[in-house]
Design an enzyme around this catalytic site. Structure first.
Site, PDB file in Angstrom:
ATOM      1  N   VAL A 115       4.628  -1.124  -5.696  1.00 17.78           N
ATOM      2  CA  VAL A 115       4.661  -0.219  -4.553  1.00 17.78           C
ATOM      3  C   VAL A 115       5.830  -0.571  -3.651  1.00 17.78           C
ATOM      4  O   VAL A 115       6.288  -1.702  -3.649  1.00 17.78           O
ATOM      5  CB  VAL A 115       3.345  -0.265  -3.750  1.00 17.78           C
ATOM      6  CG1 VAL A 115       2.203   0.383  -4.508  1.00 17.78           C
ATOM      7  CG2 VAL A 115       2.975  -1.671  -3.323  1.00 17.78           C
ATOM      8  N   VAL A 118       5.634  -3.666  -1.187  1.00 20.27           N
ATOM      9  CA  VAL A 118       5.483  -5.006  -1.752  1.00 20.27           C
ATOM     10  C   VAL A 118       6.500  -5.242  -2.867  1.00 20.27           C
ATOM     11  O   VAL A 118       7.413  -6.061  -2.741  1.00 20.27           O
ATOM     12  CB  VAL A 118       4.046  -5.226  -2.287  1.00 20.27           C
ATOM     13  CG1 VAL A 118       3.923  -6.579  -2.977  1.00 20.27           C
ATOM     14  CG2 VAL A 118       3.030  -5.121  -1.153  1.00 20.27           C
ATOM     15  N   CYS A 119       6.348  -4.507  -3.949  1.00 21.66           N
ATOM     16  CA  CYS A 119       7.141  -4.774  -5.151  1.00 21.66           C
ATOM     17  C   CYS A 119       8.619  -4.415  -5.002  1.00 21.66           C
ATOM     18  O   CYS A 119       9.457  -4.935  -5.742  1.00 21.66           O
ATOM     19  CB  CYS A 119       6.544  -4.018  -6.331  1.00 21.66           C
ATOM     20  SG  CYS A 119       4.795  -4.376  -6.561  1.00 21.66           S
ATOM     21  N   VAL A 120       8.932  -3.550  -4.059  1.00 22.49           N
ATOM     22  CA  VAL A 120      10.332  -3.249  -3.746  1.00 22.49           C
ATOM     23  C   VAL A 120      10.799  -4.087  -2.559  1.00 22.49           C
ATOM     24  O   VAL A 120      11.849  -4.723  -2.602  1.00 22.49           O
ATOM     25  CB  VAL A 120      10.533  -1.746  -3.457  1.00 22.49           C
ATOM     26  CG1 VAL A 120      11.984  -1.456  -3.096  1.00 22.49           C
ATOM     27  CG2 VAL A 120      10.122  -0.913  -4.666  1.00 22.49           C
TER      28      VAL A 120
END
Length: 213
Positions: A115, A118-120
């Protein structure tokens, strides 16, 4: 004076696709309609191939509820470096992922993922700390709501990341229509349906020109 326009350079850019996994997308991406989001991710994949950019993909718990990479990525980027993370939430905490980036010798990171917050965000902020230029492809990144996405994008932009969409990244890499009118036009037409009308007009004009000669 600070350079306010930092262009993406084809020879210095690498694409990072973080956690575009079937379970995460179906369960958490709510700031885009499903078909629109998939179209944007697929456009980024096709753009990587069109410009022959090195691409690194990474997943988190792909054999669990997060699921595997969406098929379009695996089918169309067979030569991408694939880093399955055993547990690190921030991909930058995975040494293999960071080493794969370093191995390219490139300093401009074009990143998208699921997402966004978070992940980006986490690897983007980590990469900025280490002196990389980071270009976040906002429309190929998704999360639980537009409000959450906006807050994450603001956080990254404040830290120095460039916020773009896949079309603006493609245009900046292309630089000049004349380097490949048909190829670039086909890329845009495939993922921007309305643009197919522009290409249809161009094709008709070219046919008329050929007939006149």
């Amino acid at each position: 004076m600070k350079d306010l326009y930092r262009r993406i350079r084809r020879e210095d850019a690498v694409i990072l696709l973080v956690d575009h996994q079937a379970g995460l997308i179906s369960g958490l991406v709510r700031d885009y309609e499903s078909d629109v989001f998939h179209q944007n991710v697929e456009a980024l994949v096709d753009m990587a191939n069109f410009f022959d950019l090195p691409t690194i993909v990474t997943t988190s718990f792909e054999h669990g509820p997060n699921g595997p990479l969406i098929p379009y990525i695996t089918e169309n980027l067979p030569n991408a470096v694939n880093i399955p993370r055993p547990g690190q939430i921030n991909a930058w905490d995975n040494e293999e992922f960071v080493q794969a980036i370093k191995d390219t010798g490139r300093r401009q990171l074009i990143i998208a993922g699921v997402v966004t917050d978070v992940c980006v965000s986490f690897p983007t902020l980590s990469a900025l700390n280490e002196g990389y230029e980071v270009f976040v492809v906002s429309d190929a990144s998704g999360t639980v709501s537009k409000q959450v996405a906006d807050a994450a994008l603001l956080r990254m932009a404040t830290a120095g990341a460039e916020l773009m969409n896949w079309f603006s990244v493609a245009a900046e890499l292309q630089r000049d229509w004349r380097s490949d009118i048909e190829g670039f036009g086909k890329l845009l037409s495939k993922h921007l349906p309305a643009y197919s009308n522009v290409m249809a007009s161009y094709d008709a004009a070219q046919k008329d020109l050929n007939l006149q000669h």
